[in-house]
Design a protein around this motif. Structure first.
Motif, PDB file in Angstrom:
ATOM      1  N   VAL A 107       0.811  -1.381   0.140  1.00 31.13           N
ATOM      2  CA  VAL A 107      -0.049  -0.051  -0.119  1.00 31.13           C
ATOM      3  C   VAL A 107       0.752   1.202   0.019  1.00 31.13           C
ATOM      4  O   VAL A 107       0.223   2.545  -0.188  1.00 31.13           O
TER       5      VAL A 107
ATOM      6  N   PRO B 216      -1.284  -3.116  -4.936  1.00 33.23           N
ATOM      7  CA  PRO B 216      -1.599  -3.153  -3.715  1.00 33.23           C
ATOM      8  C   PRO B 216      -2.924  -4.247  -3.330  1.00 33.23           C
ATOM      9  O   PRO B 216      -3.251  -5.148  -4.236  1.00 33.23           O
TER      10      PRO B 216
ATOM     11  N   VAL C  56      -5.418  -5.826  -0.899  1.00 32.60           N
ATOM     12  CA  VAL C  56      -6.351  -5.309   0.102  1.00 32.60           C
ATOM     13  C   VAL C  56      -6.758  -6.763   0.810  1.00 32.60           C
ATOM     14  O   VAL C  56      -7.460  -7.747   0.458  1.00 32.60           O
TER      15      VAL C  56
ATOM     16  N   SER D 192      -9.014  -9.092   3.227  1.00 35.28           N
ATOM     17  CA  SER D 192     -10.619  -9.061   3.473  1.00 35.28           C
ATOM     18  C   SER D 192     -10.659  -9.682   4.997  1.00 35.28           C
ATOM     19  O   SER D 192      -9.439 -10.185   5.530  1.00 35.28           O
TER      20      SER D 192
ATOM     21  N   GLN E 257      -4.194 -13.300   1.523  1.00 31.44           N
ATOM     22  CA  GLN E 257      -4.453 -13.190   0.197  1.00 31.44           C
ATOM     23  C   GLN E 257      -3.805 -14.563  -0.516  1.00 31.44           C
ATOM     24  O   GLN E 257      -4.364 -14.680  -1.688  1.00 31.44           O
TER      25      GLN E 257
END
Length: 360
Positions: free
Chosen positions: A270, A278, A280, A282, A302
């Motif tokens: 990030v 990037p 993200v 969860s 991820q």
């Protein structure tokens, strides 16, 4: 003259050819806080080894709630560990009041909010001299205060003696806090988010000050931060913490240019200066009262979500098999089944790419 000081620490140098004893070390440290109304205890620090050598700056990095501040407070003797031990100079830290008073003269805390750290009714002189009066000042108090302010970059120091915190800029207030720590001539400081509340234009000045103090005084430091960019600019070594455990450690170049753990990769991705896509995350933020089985990062991982861990044959281990506590020394290490398997991408990036050094 005895080699054992007032805290019971053996200060003798290691014999030639042997490994030097870390200035400060944690071994198997665990800290829990009771839950409300019978809820499960929060495992804030869940088995941590961490060494800090003389003249070394170590960055302890992680998101809010990962346990890094609880670990720092334990290293300072403010929290009693329920398991494990903290050693200073190779000797276990005693937690009686006399030993802690002597210890805190040598290990000082610098907080992130200088406005909250300074009493608005006390002048700069009173703020810096407070520690000297508590611990007893050898020599002239005025000279010690002036020297500490000058080392912290407030010159001429006498100009600041009678000023109050509201008369100073944010950077000057942080320098006063640092001067208060320096007045006792500590061997190590613990800086908790030392530049988080400062403007970007001042951040570099404070970081440069900490580096200069290390070079001039041989001062060691543990810098607690969520900012990997700050870690790159100031640290010799990085320890990445997640849900009470250190999940990756190594030199700043090893960790931040070739991150191995998916959590480290996500944090680094990030930053605008990095050359990776990037990531993200969860799922829910980590809950220290509900540590999942297996790798504690797997519910948000991820790599596991993408199927890469299953393709590498380690998906089941990620979900069920716990990982060992990483050694606290300078050895590069990662607590990740995928990174330790043949399925980990070369160089540590998700796409095998190299992350460029972040900047602040």
């Amino acid at each position: 003259m005895s080699a054992v000081d007032e805290t019971g620490t053996d200060r003798r140098e290691a014999p030639p050819g042997t490994t030097a004893v870390p200035l400060l070390s944690a071994s198997g440290v665990r800290v829990s806080f009771p839950g409300r109304r019978g809820a499960a205890a929060a495992r804030a620090v869940d088995g941590v080894d961490l060494d800090i050598g003389a003249g070394e700056i170590v960055a302890l990095v992680g998101e809010s709630g990962c346990g890094k501040t609880s670990l720092a407070r334990t290293l300072l003797g403010l929290v009693r560990p329920e398991a494990g031990r903290v050693c200073f100079g190779g000797a276990p830290l005693a937690l009686d009041s006399r030993a802690l008073k002597a210890y805190r003269k040598r290990v000082q805390l610098v907080l992130q909010d200088p406005s909250g750290s300074l009493n608005p009714r006390h002048t700069v002189y009173e703020a810096v001299s407070e520690g000297l009066r508590i611990h007893g000042c050898e020599g002239g108090e005025r000279e010690a205060v002036a020297e500490a302010l000058a080392r912290a970059g407030l010159r001429p120091p006498e100009r600041f003696f009678l000023r109050y915190p509201h008369e100073l800029s944010g950077g000057q207030r942080q320098r006063v806090v640092i001067a208060g720590a320096l007045a006792l001539r500590p061997e190590l400081i613990v800086a908790d988010e030392p530049v988080a509340s400062l403007d970007a234009s001042v951040r570099g000045e404070i970081l440069a000050l900490l580096l200069r103090l290390r070079d001039e005084l041989g001062l060691s430091a543990l810098v607690v931060t969520h900012d990997l960019g700050l870690a790159w600019n100031i640290a010799d070594r990085v320890a990445v913490m997640y849900l009470g455990r250190i999940v990756e450690t190594g030199t700043v170049e090893e960790v931040l240019t070739h991150p191995q753990h998916p959590y480290t990769q996500a944090m680094l991705s990030v930053l605008p200066e990095t050359a990776v896509a990037p990531v993200v995350l969860s799922g829910e933020p980590p809950d220290p009262s509900r540590v999942p089985p297996g790798c504690r990062f797997h519910p948000r991982c991820q790599v596991l979500a993408s199927g890469a861990a299953d393709a590498a044959g380690v998906g089941g281990r990620c979900r069920t098999e716990d990982l060992p506590v990483l050694a606290g020394d300078s050895t590069a290490a990662v607590a990740c089944h995928w990174a330790l398997s043949a399925g980990a991408a070369p160089g540590g990036g998700l796409d095998g790419g190299r992350a460029d050094p972040p900047e602040t």
